[in-house]
Write an enzyme that holds these catalytic residues in place. Structure first.
Site, short mmCIF file in Angstrom:
data_model
loop_
_atom_site.label_atom_id
_atom_site.label_comp_id
_atom_site.label_asym_id
_atom_site.label_seq_id
_atom_site.Cartn_x
_atom_site.Cartn_y
_atom_site.Cartn_z
N ASP A 304 9.24 -29.57 45.40
CA ASP A 304 8.64 -30.35 46.48
C ASP A 304 7.12 -30.48 46.34
O ASP A 304 6.47 -29.68 45.66
CB ASP A 304 8.92 -29.68 47.83
CG ASP A 304 10.38 -29.84 48.26
OD1 ASP A 304 11.20 -30.28 47.43
OD2 ASP A 304 10.69 -29.50 49.42
N HIS A 446 8.58 -25.43 44.50
CA HIS A 446 7.45 -26.36 44.61
C HIS A 446 6.78 -26.48 43.25
O HIS A 446 6.45 -25.45 42.65
CB HIS A 446 6.46 -25.86 45.66
CG HIS A 446 7.08 -25.73 47.03
ND1 HIS A 446 7.86 -24.65 47.39
CD2 HIS A 446 7.07 -26.58 48.10
CE1 HIS A 446 8.31 -24.83 48.63
NE2 HIS A 446 7.84 -25.99 49.09
NI NI Z 1 7.07 -29.70 51.39
#
Ligand code: NI
Length: 495
Positions: A304, A446
């Site tokens: 992400d 991430h």
């Molecule tokens: Ni996020």
């Protein structure tokens, strides 16, 4: 290793050896000299008719004889080992891009075998059975499905099952399926013949006169048939138990003239295609490469908040090296800042999802503001990659009924939260993911943090060593359509 008897009736011993040598040369076992003594162009072909000849018998390892895979455009290999009940199942097969009918036939066939192996233990096959299953008992089922002919618009795939019991006894069965690269249709071998010719062929193959206690016309005895280059029909079948020679596969060759009289329209079409040297690629390009996550243990790694021009390309390098696919939930603001990196992600075949423009709590926004976050991000991703995301992830996983309606597409959350942003330590988040992951899981990470990237090599290697196949979100959910406004965390189990 057990050898299966290979009988050829109606041909000569030389004909049997021709078949054997050609195949064995291909696997470089017994070919002396130039190694091409069995080349297809130079050998004599059997022309005798079946009836009235004394069987000539040669014993060859049938699994090798029946394994002469050919390359087809768009073909890609798959394999795994599963521990199903007390049985070890070793499977290898080839999917073909752009032929979903063939790929799903292969899936049904494999799942049928795996479910049957699981049934004595009272259950059904689950992909988790293919994790860490390399060490098994001596009771094994070996299954394979590989293209054995590819000419014109026809790809012929031979599906084999070799079932070896604890005491070393074995049974082998095989079937051929015909995929049409032009129409996408898949046919069984029996469709090569006119229906009225089936009983006659069966009686010639089995030695059991037609109409006398024979198997039904649907019986798999004529499941493995291929047309030879000279127009002959090669029928491979396990001898029925009634003949007293159960468990042995035999090939019977029916000469070109007799074969011609028995072919159906479909059989004549296949024969016409055999003269083409090259196989035509499938007419339709696939939207995504097929993987059946009911069959193989899959996981979807998701990253992400990128793209990030420094860390994201590093991750792309690791994914490429490990032959892993992943999904990137990009924010509109990051995409606008680094459009070239966004394009690199999409060009590498990874999936891209919408992660809003400015990463807000969507539950605190009006529906109109939610839609604006979505639309601006779509526009940024489309401008950078040419693709419009078909699914989204709400920042912080924050969604309620109003948000679900407003985003207007599937919401992909996660089953495993690495908390990589919290620990910033691979020694913490890698073991956490490995402990919590199960087949079908979506994993949250991430790609904007260097410490996350630092753990990916180890994480991906560990998962692949266990048997996980790392796929994109659309691949993970293939066959279970994603619905707008619904929340997903993992692939639902097969019903
Ligand atoms: Ni996020």
């Amino acid at each position: 290793m057990r050898h299966f008897s290979w009988h050829t009736r109606g041909g000569t011993a030389a004909a049997a050896l021709r078949i054997g040598l050609g195949s064995l040369c291909a696997v470089a076992l017994i070919c002396g000299g130039d190694g091409h003594a069995g080349s297809r162009a130079s050998v004599q072909r059997p022309q005798e008719t079946v009836t009235g000849k004394t069987p000539e018998v040669a014993t060859l390892p049938l699994p090798d004889v029946l394994s002469l895979p050919v390359n087809v455009p768009g073909g890609y290999p798959m394999s795994f080992t599963a521990l199903v009940g007390a049985r070890q199942v070793k499977a290898s097969w080839t999917y073909v891009d752009g032929l979903p009918g063939l790929n799903s036939q292969l899936d049904s066939w494999l799942l049928g075998i795996l479910d049957a192996a699981a049934a004595p233990a009272g259950g059904r096959y689950r992909p988790s059975m293919a994790l860490n299953a390399a060490q098994g008992s001596g009771s094994a089922i070996t299954v394979s499905a590989e293209p054995v002919q590819a000419n014109g618009s026809v790809i012929v795939v031979r599906e084999k099952v070799k079932d070896t019991g604890m005491n070393g006894t074995g049974a082998l069965s095989s079937a051929t399926v015909y995929a049409d690269t032009a129409s996408g249709e898949v046919h069984g071998a029996a469709e090569l013949l006119r229906p009225e010719a089936v009983a006659g062929i069966r009686s010639r193959v089995t030695g059991v006169p037609a109409g006398i206690a024979g198997p039904s016309p649907q019986a798999p005895v004529l499941a493995d048939m291929v047309l030879g280059p000279a127009g002959e029909l090669q029928v491979t079948a396990e001898r029925p138990a009634a003949s007293g020679r159960s468990g042995e596969a035999e090939m019977t060759t029916i000469d070109a003239r007799d074969t011609a009289a028995m072919l159906s329209d479909f059989g004549r079409k296949v024969q016409g295609q055999l003269r083409a040297a090259e196989v035509a690629p499938p007419a339709t390009a696939p939207a995504l490469r097929h993987v059946n996550c009911d069959l193989v243990p899959c996981a979807a790694l998701t990253y992400d908040d990128g793209p990030d021009p420094k860390t994201t390309p590093q991750l792309l390098g690791i994914l490429k090296e490990k032959n892993a696919q992943a999904t990137f939930f990009m924010t509109g603001s990051s995409t606008v800042a680094s459009p070239a990196t966004a394009k690199q992600v999409a060009d590498a075949g990874h999936a891209v999802g919408n992660h809003t423009f400015s990463h807000p709590y969507l539950t605190k926004l009006s529906p109109a503001a939610v839609r604006s976050e979505m639309d601006r991000t779509d526009a940024a991703i489309r401008a950078a990659t040419g693709l419009t995301p078909s699914f989204m992830r709400p920042p912080y996983g924050a969604a309620d009924a109003a948000v679900q309606v407003a985003v207007g597409r599937p919401l992909i959350l996660w089953a495993v939260d690495s908390l990589d942003w919290q620990s910033k330590n691979p020694a913490v988040f890698v073991p956490k993911v490995l402990k919590e992951i199960t087949p079908g899981a979506v994993v949250l990470m991430h790609d904007v943090d260097p410490t996350t990237i630092a753990g990916q090599q180890e994480l991906i290697t560990s998962l692949q060593t266990q048997g996980y196949r790392l796929v994109t979100v659309p691949q993970l959910f293939e066959g279970t359509p994603l619905v707008a406004g619904h929340v997903y965390r993992s692939r639902p189990e097969r019903k």
